[in-house]
Design a protein around this motif. Structure first.
Motif, PDB file in Angstrom:
ATOM      1  N   VAL A   1     -13.466 -13.643  10.945  1.00  0.00           N
ATOM      2  CA  VAL A   1     -12.068 -13.289  11.139  1.00  0.00           C
ATOM      3  C   VAL A   1     -12.010 -11.864  11.660  1.00  0.00           C
TER       4      VAL A   1
ATOM      5  N   ILE B   1     -14.119 -12.066   4.462  1.00  0.00           N
ATOM      6  CA  ILE B   1     -13.518 -13.304   3.975  1.00  0.00           C
ATOM      7  C   ILE B   1     -13.709 -13.373   2.465  1.00  0.00           C
TER       8      ILE B   1
ATOM      9  N   VAL C   1      -9.539 -16.141  14.445  1.00  0.00           N
ATOM     10  CA  VAL C   1     -10.449 -16.874  13.578  1.00  0.00           C
ATOM     11  C   VAL C   1     -11.466 -17.600  14.457  1.00  0.00           C
TER      12      VAL C   1
ATOM     13  N   ASP D   1     -17.682 -18.841   9.272  1.00  0.00           N
ATOM     14  CA  ASP D   1     -16.427 -18.361   9.844  1.00  0.00           C
ATOM     15  C   ASP D   1     -16.468 -16.850  10.053  1.00  0.00           C
TER      16      ASP D   1
ATOM     17  N   VAL E   1      -4.694 -11.479  15.100  1.00  0.00           N
ATOM     18  CA  VAL E   1      -5.717 -11.953  14.176  1.00  0.00           C
ATOM     19  C   VAL E   1      -6.421 -13.148  14.822  1.00  0.00           C
TER      20      VAL E   1
END
Length: 412
Positions: free
Chosen positions: A66, A75, A98, A64, A96
């Motif tokens: 962000v 993260i 993701v 992931d 924001v």
């Protein structure tokens, strides 16, 4: 012969006939869709711990990413529906985002709260011309300022017509520029003395420094403290093709081009090695231009002192618009024309597209995001006029002309 015929009767069996069970379709688990439903908190400074709720985040932090307004965040914890992350430094205000498994989703916006500190970098506050370290040095009405690739500041002095050099360690010295032979671009002649320096610009791509004077003179140097390259400029077709200067105090230089705006006539010119382009399309919005900045895309940002606003000219379309400022003097933060300025006379831009404005009559430094949101930094100055930023945008230097000092502002 007798044929015997036998009839067999089938009696109903007591056992039930077999029943075929109904076909049950396989159960398909619901498919999750990557999404962000909320962030908490939605504002804060660097390193704020933010909880992001949503779906289909997965469970592996390594898969992931962000981003806060395009800046990567750390993260801290992850499960399929909740992420906790730390806000990156100088993230700015924006959405924001993701990303996971080749998918990306944008959620609510986060408002970044900058931490700003201001300190005296150089200058005693006494009107004089004393070289020295930091506050042991003094200036005589410092005005325009520019930064070279090594981080040295070149500060023009209105009272002396000289350039003072301030190193990254705050050592102040006097340059020979302003007393050696210079070139008057209006006539192409040498030997012009510069008085009342207001504008200073450096084009680090071609190692040139430019100065402008309230006496309608623009001069230039290469290698900054040695002889100018006026003879090379004169071989082009520039002298004679440049419109007359009338207080050409707004200067910017980038990519081999010089941008000059006349404070008195609201005329904007681009001066290059191959010719001069006068941009008459800006006349309706220029109103006492006192400073300019140019970004990597050659978009211009102009501080209108009399107009009390900041104007942007798009290099790709030629569109001219008011980026920020109502046009009425004031000191209000806000977005676009909901904000107000009072006599802005200095402007600089960082690599992220943030603008920093010396709001002279308010005695403050203002920040404008690329979307046009204006905020005021803490700190009060007597008459801020010149302003520069390092490429990263985390350090700003401000000239206080009346206070005769240079301030260093750290932003994170």
């Amino acid at each position: 012969m007798t044929l015997a015929v036998f009839f067999f009767s089938c009696n109903k069996s007591s056992s039930p006939a077999p029943v075929t069970p109904p076909v049950t379709p396989p159960v398909t688990p619901p498919t999750e869709t990557l999404g962000v439903t909320a962030i908490s908190p939605n504002s804060g400074p660097d390193s704020t711990l933010v909880t992001i709720t949503g779906s289909d985040f997965g469970t592996a932090a390594a898969q992931d990413s962000v981003y806060f307004n395009g800046h990567g965040a750390l993260i801290v914890t992850i499960n399929d529906s909740v992420l906790t992350v730390r806000v990156p430094i100088r993230a700015g205000t924006g959405p924001v985002t993701v990303k996971t498994g080749g998918k990306a989703v944008t959620g609510p916006a986060f408002t970044y709260q900058y931490t700003v500190t201001s300190s005296i970098f150089a200058g005693s506050g006494i009107i004089n011309q004393v070289n020295g370290q930091g506050t042991a040095a003094s200036f005589a009405y410092p005005t325009g300022m520019a930064m070279d690739a090594a981080g040295n500041l070149y500060v023009g002095e209105a009272a002396s017509g000289r350039i003072r050099i301030v190193t990254p360690s705050a050592l102040v010295s006097l340059s020979t520029m302003g007393v050696t032979s210079t070139v008057d671009l209006n006539s192409g002649t040498n030997g012009v003395q510069t008085y009342q320096i207001i504008g200073v610009a450096i084009d680090n791509s071609v190692d040139e420094l430019w100065m402008s004077s309230a006496w309608d003179v623009v001069t230039w140097y290469t290698t900054f403290q040695t002889a100018p390259v006026g003879a090379n400029l004169a071989t082009g077709n520039l002298p004679g093709n440049i419109s007359p200067f009338y207080q050409p105090i707004a200067l910017a230089a980038r990519g081999g081009n010089l941008y000059v705006a006349n404070y008195e006539t609201n005329c904007l010119q681009i001066i290059s090695k191959t010719g001069t382009q006068q941009l008459d399309d800006t006349l309706s919005l220029l109103n006492g231009p006192a400073a300019m900045a140019v970004d990597d895309g050659a978009n211009l940002y102009i501080a209108n002192t009399t107009g009390n606003n900041i104007v942007k000219r798009s290099a790709s379309t030629g569109t001219v618009s008011v980026l920020a400022g109502s046009g009425t003097k004031g000191n209000s933060d806000g977005s676009g024309t909901a904000a107000s300025f009072w006599g802005p006379q200095g402007i600089a831009i960082d690599s992220l597209g943030n603008l920093y404005v010396a709001d002279s009559y308010n005695g403050t430094v203002r920040m404008i995001t690329p979307s046009g949101t204006v905020t005021t930094f803490p700190g009060k100055y007597i008459y801020p006029i010149g302003i520069v930023t390092d490429p990263a945008g985390d350090t700003i230097f401000v000239v206080d002309a009346v206070g005769c000092r240079i301030y260093k502002i750290s932003i994170y």
